[in-house]
Design a protein around this motif. Structure first.
Motif, PDB file in Angstrom:
ATOM      1  N   ALA A 126       6.432  64.444 -38.524  1.00 41.40           N
ATOM      2  CA  ALA A 126       6.305  65.868 -38.172  1.00 41.40           C
ATOM      3  C   ALA A 126       6.875  66.129 -36.780  1.00 41.40           C
ATOM      4  N   TYR A 127       6.622  65.227 -35.849  1.00 41.27           N
ATOM      5  CA  TYR A 127       7.128  65.399 -34.488  1.00 41.27           C
ATOM      6  C   TYR A 127       8.651  65.345 -34.472  1.00 41.27           C
ATOM      7  N   ILE A 128       9.214  64.415 -35.205  1.00 39.78           N
ATOM      8  CA  ILE A 128      10.675  64.283 -35.254  1.00 39.78           C
ATOM      9  C   ILE A 128      11.290  65.528 -35.869  1.00 39.78           C
ATOM     10  N   GLU A 129      10.705  66.022 -36.959  1.00 36.72           N
ATOM     11  CA  GLU A 129      11.246  67.196 -37.640  1.00 36.72           C
ATOM     12  C   GLU A 129      11.065  68.479 -36.834  1.00 36.72           C
ATOM     13  N   SER A 130      10.157  68.471 -35.860  1.00 41.51           N
ATOM     14  CA  SER A 130       9.943  69.666 -35.045  1.00 41.51           C
ATOM     15  C   SER A 130      11.124  69.938 -34.112  1.00 41.51           C
ATOM     16  N   GLY A 131      11.966  68.915 -33.883  1.00 37.20           N
ATOM     17  CA  GLY A 131      13.123  69.109 -33.016  1.00 37.20           C
ATOM     18  C   GLY A 131      12.862  68.745 -31.567  1.00 37.20           C
ATOM     19  N   GLU A 132      11.651  68.357 -31.254  1.00 42.17           N
ATOM     20  CA  GLU A 132      11.314  67.977 -29.879  1.00 42.17           C
ATOM     21  C   GLU A 132      12.052  66.705 -29.484  1.00 42.17           C
ATOM     22  N   VAL A 133      12.326  66.579 -28.201  1.00 41.52           N
ATOM     23  CA  VAL A 133      12.898  65.354 -27.652  1.00 41.52           C
ATOM     24  C   VAL A 133      12.091  64.967 -26.429  1.00 41.52           C
ATOM     25  N   GLY A 134      12.198  63.690 -26.075  1.00 43.51           N
ATOM     26  CA  GLY A 134      11.496  63.209 -24.891  1.00 43.51           C
ATOM     27  C   GLY A 134      10.601  62.030 -25.220  1.00 43.51           C
ATOM     28  N   GLN A 135       9.786  61.664 -24.235  1.00 44.48           N
ATOM     29  CA  GLN A 135       8.905  60.513 -24.377  1.00 44.48           C
ATOM     30  C   GLN A 135       7.707  60.882 -25.236  1.00 44.48           C
ATOM     31  N   ILE A 136       7.412  60.038 -26.237  1.00 48.44           N
ATOM     32  CA  ILE A 136       6.271  60.308 -27.106  1.00 48.44           C
ATOM     33  C   ILE A 136       5.171  59.261 -26.961  1.00 48.44           C
ATOM     34  N   VAL A 137       5.518  58.078 -26.412  1.00 45.20           N
ATOM     35  CA  VAL A 137       4.529  57.032 -26.171  1.00 45.20           C
ATOM     36  C   VAL A 137       4.805  56.431 -24.808  1.00 45.20           C
ATOM     37  N   ASP A 138       3.731  56.214 -24.049  1.00 45.81           N
ATOM     38  CA  ASP A 138       3.834  55.558 -22.743  1.00 45.81           C
ATOM     39  C   ASP A 138       2.554  54.757 -22.553  1.00 45.81           C
ATOM     40  N   VAL A 139       2.631  53.444 -22.835  1.00 41.38           N
ATOM     41  CA  VAL A 139       1.430  52.604 -22.829  1.00 41.38           C
ATOM     42  C   VAL A 139       1.657  51.395 -21.929  1.00 41.38           C
ATOM     43  N   TYR A 140       0.646  51.106 -21.088  1.00 36.77           N
ATOM     44  CA  TYR A 140       0.641  49.886 -20.293  1.00 36.77           C
ATOM     45  C   TYR A 140      -0.342  48.923 -20.940  1.00 36.77           C
ATOM     46  N   ASP A 141       0.147  47.717 -21.279  1.00 33.20           N
ATOM     47  CA  ASP A 141      -0.705  46.686 -21.852  1.00 33.20           C
ATOM     48  C   ASP A 141      -0.973  45.672 -20.745  1.00 33.20           C
ATOM     49  N   GLU A 142      -2.124  45.810 -20.099  1.00 35.05           N
ATOM     50  CA  GLU A 142      -2.477  44.952 -18.960  1.00 35.05           C
ATOM     51  C   GLU A 142      -2.611  43.490 -19.399  1.00 35.05           C
ATOM     52  N   GLN A 143      -3.155  43.277 -20.583  1.00 38.72           N
ATOM     53  CA  GLN A 143      -3.396  41.921 -21.066  1.00 38.72           C
ATOM     54  C   GLN A 143      -2.090  41.150 -21.260  1.00 38.72           C
ATOM     55  N   ASP A 144      -1.094  41.784 -21.862  1.00 38.90           N
ATOM     56  CA  ASP A 144       0.184  41.121 -22.110  1.00 38.90           C
ATOM     57  C   ASP A 144       1.200  41.379 -21.006  1.00 38.90           C
ATOM     58  N   GLY A 145       0.869  42.244 -20.051  1.00 44.38           N
ATOM     59  CA  GLY A 145       1.792  42.545 -18.961  1.00 44.38           C
ATOM     60  C   GLY A 145       3.029  43.298 -19.431  1.00 44.38           C
ATOM     61  N   GLU A 146       2.827  44.281 -20.324  1.00 43.34           N
ATOM     62  CA  GLU A 146       3.951  45.020 -20.872  1.00 43.34           C
ATOM     63  C   GLU A 146       3.762  46.522 -20.687  1.00 43.34           C
ATOM     64  N   HIS A 147       4.876  47.180 -20.523  1.00 42.03           N
ATOM     65  CA  HIS A 147       4.916  48.639 -20.482  1.00 42.03           C
ATOM     66  C   HIS A 147       5.765  49.058 -21.675  1.00 42.03           C
ATOM     67  N   VAL A 148       5.146  49.775 -22.630  1.00 45.83           N
ATOM     68  CA  VAL A 148       5.822  50.184 -23.846  1.00 45.83           C
ATOM     69  C   VAL A 148       6.091  51.679 -23.769  1.00 45.83           C
ATOM     70  N   GLU A 149       7.343  52.053 -24.001  1.00 46.98           N
ATOM     71  CA  GLU A 149       7.745  53.454 -23.996  1.00 46.98           C
ATOM     72  C   GLU A 149       8.521  53.737 -25.272  1.00 46.98           C
ATOM     73  N   VAL A 150       8.237  54.900 -25.867  1.00 47.20           N
ATOM     74  CA  VAL A 150       8.961  55.336 -27.054  1.00 47.20           C
ATOM     75  C   VAL A 150       9.468  56.748 -26.785  1.00 47.20           C
ATOM     76  N   PHE A 151      10.747  56.955 -27.058  1.00 44.62           N
ATOM     77  CA  PHE A 151      11.402  58.228 -26.809  1.00 44.62           C
ATOM     78  C   PHE A 151      12.104  58.731 -28.069  1.00 44.62           C
ATOM     79  N   ILE A 152      12.232  60.042 -28.182  1.00 45.12           N
ATOM     80  CA  ILE A 152      13.155  60.616 -29.152  1.00 45.12           C
ATOM     81  C   ILE A 152      14.262  61.246 -28.327  1.00 45.12           C
TER      82      ILE A 152
END
Length: 132
Positions: free
Chosen positions: A105-131
């Motif tokens: 639904a988000y993709i079909e809405s036409g929006e662009v930009g960052q949709i996920v921004d998560v810091y995983d302290e345990q694994d030492g990772e920063h995960v980002e998802v963009f359209i």
């Protein structure tokens, strides 16, 4: 039946007392509108621009929070999201059971930009998802 014949028929109906003059005026106006539409048909509606849907991308970037080095940087055409999610479920069990309808639904809405921004302290990772 031609427009002139239809007009004469309406006028004959008034003469015969079958319809009132007001009704005849409405019918004649409707005939004029129909004739105008026939003479000048409306232009075909312009389809929505689909270029941005075909040319959009889902980007997933995973960065090591300790070193700042990018571990994963993947771009996937949005048209391939379902297939990508199926592949992701094999390698990341936490993706299994995710509600794909929200992402779709988000993709079909036409929006662009960052949709996920998560810091995983345990694994030492920063995960980002963009359209994009």
């Amino acid at each position: 039946m031609t427009l002139a014949e239809e007009r004469l028929k309406v006028l004959q109906m008034v003469k015969d007392g079958k319809i009132s003059a007001e009704d005849a005026a409405e019918l004649l106006a409707a005939l004029d509108v129909a004739a105008e539409r026939k003479a000048n048909p409306p232009a075909a509606p312009i389809p929505p621009y689909a270029g941005d849907r075909r040319n959009r991308w889902l980007r997933v970037r995973v960065t090591d929070t300790d070193t700042g080095k990018v571990r994963v940087n993947v771009r996937l055409p949005t048209s391939m999201i379902k297939a990508g999610m199926k592949m992701g479920m094999r390698f990341a069990p936490e993706v299994d059971g995710m509600d794909m309808s929200q992402l779709t639904a988000y993709i079909e809405s036409g929006e662009v930009g960052q949709i996920v921004d998560v810091y995983d302290e345990q694994d030492g990772e920063h995960v980002e998802v963009f359209i994009e």
